[in-house]
Design a protein around this motif. Structure first.
Motif, PDB file in Angstrom:
ATOM      1  N   SER A   1     -77.350  -7.568  13.993  1.00 48.62           N
ATOM      2  CA  SER A   1     -75.902  -7.416  13.915  1.00 48.62           C
ATOM      3  C   SER A   1     -75.493  -6.967  12.513  1.00 48.62           C
ATOM      4  CB  SER A   1     -75.199  -8.738  14.254  1.00 48.62           C
ATOM      5  OG  SER A   1     -75.570  -9.757  13.331  1.00 48.62           O
ATOM      6  N   THR A   2     -74.268  -6.459  12.423  1.00 49.26           N
ATOM      7  CA  THR A   2     -73.754  -5.993  11.135  1.00 49.26           C
ATOM      8  C   THR A   2     -72.342  -6.527  10.903  1.00 49.26           C
ATOM      9  OG1 THR A   2     -72.820  -3.964  12.076  1.00 49.26           O
ATOM     10  CG2 THR A   2     -75.087  -3.846  11.236  1.00 49.26           C
ATOM     11  N   GLU A   3     -71.925  -6.437   9.649  1.00 47.28           N
ATOM     12  CA  GLU A   3     -70.563  -6.853   9.285  1.00 47.28           C
ATOM     13  C   GLU A   3     -70.060  -5.906   8.194  1.00 47.28           C
ATOM     14  OE1 GLU A   3     -68.669 -10.393   6.592  1.00 47.28           O
ATOM     15  OE2 GLU A   3     -70.134 -11.006   8.106  1.00 47.28           O
ATOM     16  N   ASN A   4     -68.906  -5.323   8.421  1.00 47.32           N
ATOM     17  CA  ASN A   4     -68.334  -4.407   7.432  1.00 47.32           C
ATOM     18  C   ASN A   4     -67.889  -5.160   6.184  1.00 47.32           C
ATOM     19  OD1 ASN A   4     -68.550  -1.982   8.922  1.00 47.32           O
ATOM     20  ND2 ASN A   4     -66.710  -2.497  10.082  1.00 47.32           N
ATOM     21  N   ILE A   5     -68.083  -4.538   5.023  1.00 44.46           N
ATOM     22  CA  ILE A   5     -67.539  -5.122   3.801  1.00 44.46           C
ATOM     23  C   ILE A   5     -66.056  -4.753   3.730  1.00 44.46           C
ATOM     24  CG2 ILE A   5     -69.771  -4.918   2.632  1.00 44.46           C
ATOM     25  CD1 ILE A   5     -68.408  -2.680   0.917  1.00 44.46           C
ATOM     26  N   SER A   6     -65.329  -5.344   2.802  1.00 45.76           N
ATOM     27  CA  SER A   6     -63.895  -5.095   2.690  1.00 45.76           C
ATOM     28  C   SER A   6     -63.619  -3.690   2.161  1.00 45.76           C
ATOM     29  CB  SER A   6     -63.258  -6.122   1.752  1.00 45.76           C
ATOM     30  OG  SER A   6     -63.689  -5.915   0.415  1.00 45.76           O
ATOM     31  N   GLU A   7     -62.436  -3.181   2.457  1.00 45.35           N
ATOM     32  CA  GLU A   7     -62.020  -1.876   1.951  1.00 45.35           C
ATOM     33  C   GLU A   7     -61.961  -1.880   0.423  1.00 45.35           C
ATOM     34  OE1 GLU A   7     -61.438   1.037   3.407  1.00 45.35           O
ATOM     35  OE2 GLU A   7     -62.124   0.201   5.317  1.00 45.35           O
ATOM     36  N   GLU A   8     -61.609  -3.024  -0.142  1.00 51.15           N
ATOM     37  CA  GLU A   8     -61.539  -3.135  -1.603  1.00 51.15           C
ATOM     38  C   GLU A   8     -62.919  -2.934  -2.236  1.00 51.15           C
ATOM     39  OE1 GLU A   8     -60.102  -6.289  -5.093  1.00 51.15           O
ATOM     40  OE2 GLU A   8     -59.930  -6.837  -2.976  1.00 51.15           O
ATOM     41  N   LEU A   9     -63.931  -3.572  -1.653  1.00 51.39           N
ATOM     42  CA  LEU A   9     -65.293  -3.415  -2.176  1.00 51.39           C
ATOM     43  C   LEU A   9     -65.805  -1.994  -1.961  1.00 51.39           C
ATOM     44  CD1 LEU A   9     -67.079  -6.773  -1.185  1.00 51.39           C
ATOM     45  CD2 LEU A   9     -66.514  -5.956  -3.485  1.00 51.39           C
ATOM     46  N   LEU A  10     -65.443  -1.405  -0.834  1.00 52.60           N
ATOM     47  CA  LEU A  10     -65.839  -0.021  -0.566  1.00 52.60           C
ATOM     48  C   LEU A  10     -65.237   0.906  -1.621  1.00 52.60           C
ATOM     49  CD1 LEU A  10     -67.382   1.793   1.458  1.00 52.60           C
ATOM     50  CD2 LEU A  10     -65.217   2.082   2.677  1.00 52.60           C
ATOM     51  N   SER A  11     -63.987   0.641  -1.974  1.00 54.25           N
ATOM     52  CA  SER A  11     -63.319   1.426  -3.009  1.00 54.25           C
ATOM     53  C   SER A  11     -63.982   1.221  -4.367  1.00 54.25           C
ATOM     54  CB  SER A  11     -61.836   1.039  -3.083  1.00 54.25           C
ATOM     55  OG  SER A  11     -61.171   1.751  -4.093  1.00 54.25           O
TER      56      SER A  11
ATOM     57  N   ILE B   1     -76.144   2.565  -6.505  1.00 52.88           N
ATOM     58  CA  ILE B   1     -75.007   2.143  -7.331  1.00 52.88           C
ATOM     59  C   ILE B   1     -74.060   1.273  -6.510  1.00 52.88           C
ATOM     60  CG2 ILE B   1     -72.936   2.982  -8.517  1.00 52.88           C
ATOM     61  CD1 ILE B   1     -74.634   5.449  -9.335  1.00 52.88           C
ATOM     62  N   SER B   2     -73.811   1.683  -5.274  1.00 50.36           N
ATOM     63  CA  SER B   2     -72.924   0.921  -4.384  1.00 50.36           C
ATOM     64  C   SER B   2     -73.479  -0.476  -4.136  1.00 50.36           C
ATOM     65  CB  SER B   2     -72.749   1.658  -3.054  1.00 50.36           C
ATOM     66  OG  SER B   2     -72.157   2.920  -3.252  1.00 50.36           O
ATOM     67  N   TYR B   3     -74.781  -0.537  -3.886  1.00 47.02           N
ATOM     68  CA  TYR B   3     -75.452  -1.817  -3.641  1.00 47.02           C
ATOM     69  C   TYR B   3     -75.235  -2.767  -4.818  1.00 47.02           C
ATOM     70  CZ  TYR B   3     -79.415  -5.053  -3.027  1.00 47.02           C
ATOM     71  OH  TYR B   3     -80.214  -6.188  -2.906  1.00 47.02           O
ATOM     72  N   LYS B   4     -75.456  -2.273  -6.012  1.00 45.36           N
ATOM     73  CA  LYS B   4     -75.318  -3.094  -7.213  1.00 45.36           C
ATOM     74  C   LYS B   4     -73.861  -3.501  -7.436  1.00 45.36           C
ATOM     75  CE  LYS B   4     -76.655  -3.184 -12.114  1.00 45.36           C
ATOM     76  NZ  LYS B   4     -77.292  -2.407 -13.202  1.00 45.36           N
ATOM     77  N   THR B   5     -72.946  -2.566  -7.176  1.00 42.81           N
ATOM     78  CA  THR B   5     -71.515  -2.817  -7.414  1.00 42.81           C
ATOM     79  C   THR B   5     -70.974  -3.921  -6.522  1.00 42.81           C
ATOM     80  OG1 THR B   5     -71.193  -0.522  -8.091  1.00 42.81           O
ATOM     81  CG2 THR B   5     -69.230  -1.758  -7.452  1.00 42.81           C
TER      82      THR B   5
END
Length: 203
Positions: A54-64, A192-196
């Motif tokens: 299964s998966t879970e989306n991260i928040s839009e804020e974290l994506l930004s 970079i996204s992973y670390k952020t």
């Protein structure tokens, strides 16, 4: 004069009918295409994390935040499309699945999905969109190229020619340096996204 008016009306009618038909075709094909794209995405997810349940989306804020970090690193061609948390059937956190698009491929956009586990190790790479030169850049889809990245634990991948010799380095595809660099930049965007967003822990 009458002929001009008649021709104009006929042209308008043809244009209207063509527009209606295009709209109808779009409406009919929109849902099947969306379903096919979703199926391709889920298959890519499974390929980068074999234990995935299964998966879970991260928040839009974290994506930004991830996109801002990628931009700050001057990866100007890379867009972070989606980041999801991956879990196994026992709801154990596996890591992140990150989808990015690099617009600087030789043939245009290269959209890829990268799996990075909770130990910061790359678990897989799959392509959702790639239109590179047949026999050259399209070799990026070959297991021989994709597997170069599996098992890497690095802050940055580096494209080299003539043999990778250090952690994080990978050999460019022969005669397809632009494609090779674009894939590497996409993976770097994922790293970079992973670390952020703190991909090493489930928070």
């Amino acid at each position: 004069m009458k002929k001009i008016i008649k021709d104009t009306l006929a042209l308008c009618l043809i244009t209207l009918i063509a527009g209606l038909l295009l709209g109808l075709v779009y409406k009919i094909t929109k849902e099947p295409i969306a379903k096919q794209n979703e199926k391709a995405k889920l298959n890519a997810y499974k390929n980068v994390f074999e234990q995935l349940d299964s998966t879970e989306n991260i928040s839009e804020e974290l994506l930004s935040d991830a996109q801002n970090a990628v931009d700050a690193d001057k990866l100007n061609c890379v867009t972070v499309n989606e980041i999801v948390k991956a879990y196994d059937s026992d709801k154990n956190y596996l890591g992140l699945i990150i989808t990015v698009t690099d617009s600087c491929g030789y043939g245009g956009n290269i959209k890829m999905t990268v799996g990075i586990d909770k130990d910061s190790v790359i678990t897989g790479l799959e392509f959702l969109e790639i239109n590179e030169t047949a026999g050259l850049g399209m070799k990026a889809k070959d297991a021989a190229f994709k597997n170069k990245f599996i098992g890497m634990k690095t802050d940055k991948v580096i494209c080299v020619k003539g043999g990778a010799s250090a952690q994080g380095e990978y050999d460019a595809i022969s005669s397809a340096t632009i494609t090779s660099n674009a894939v590497g930049d996409g993976i770097n965007g994922a790293l970079i996204s992973y670390k952020t967003v703190g991909g090493d822990k489930d928070e």
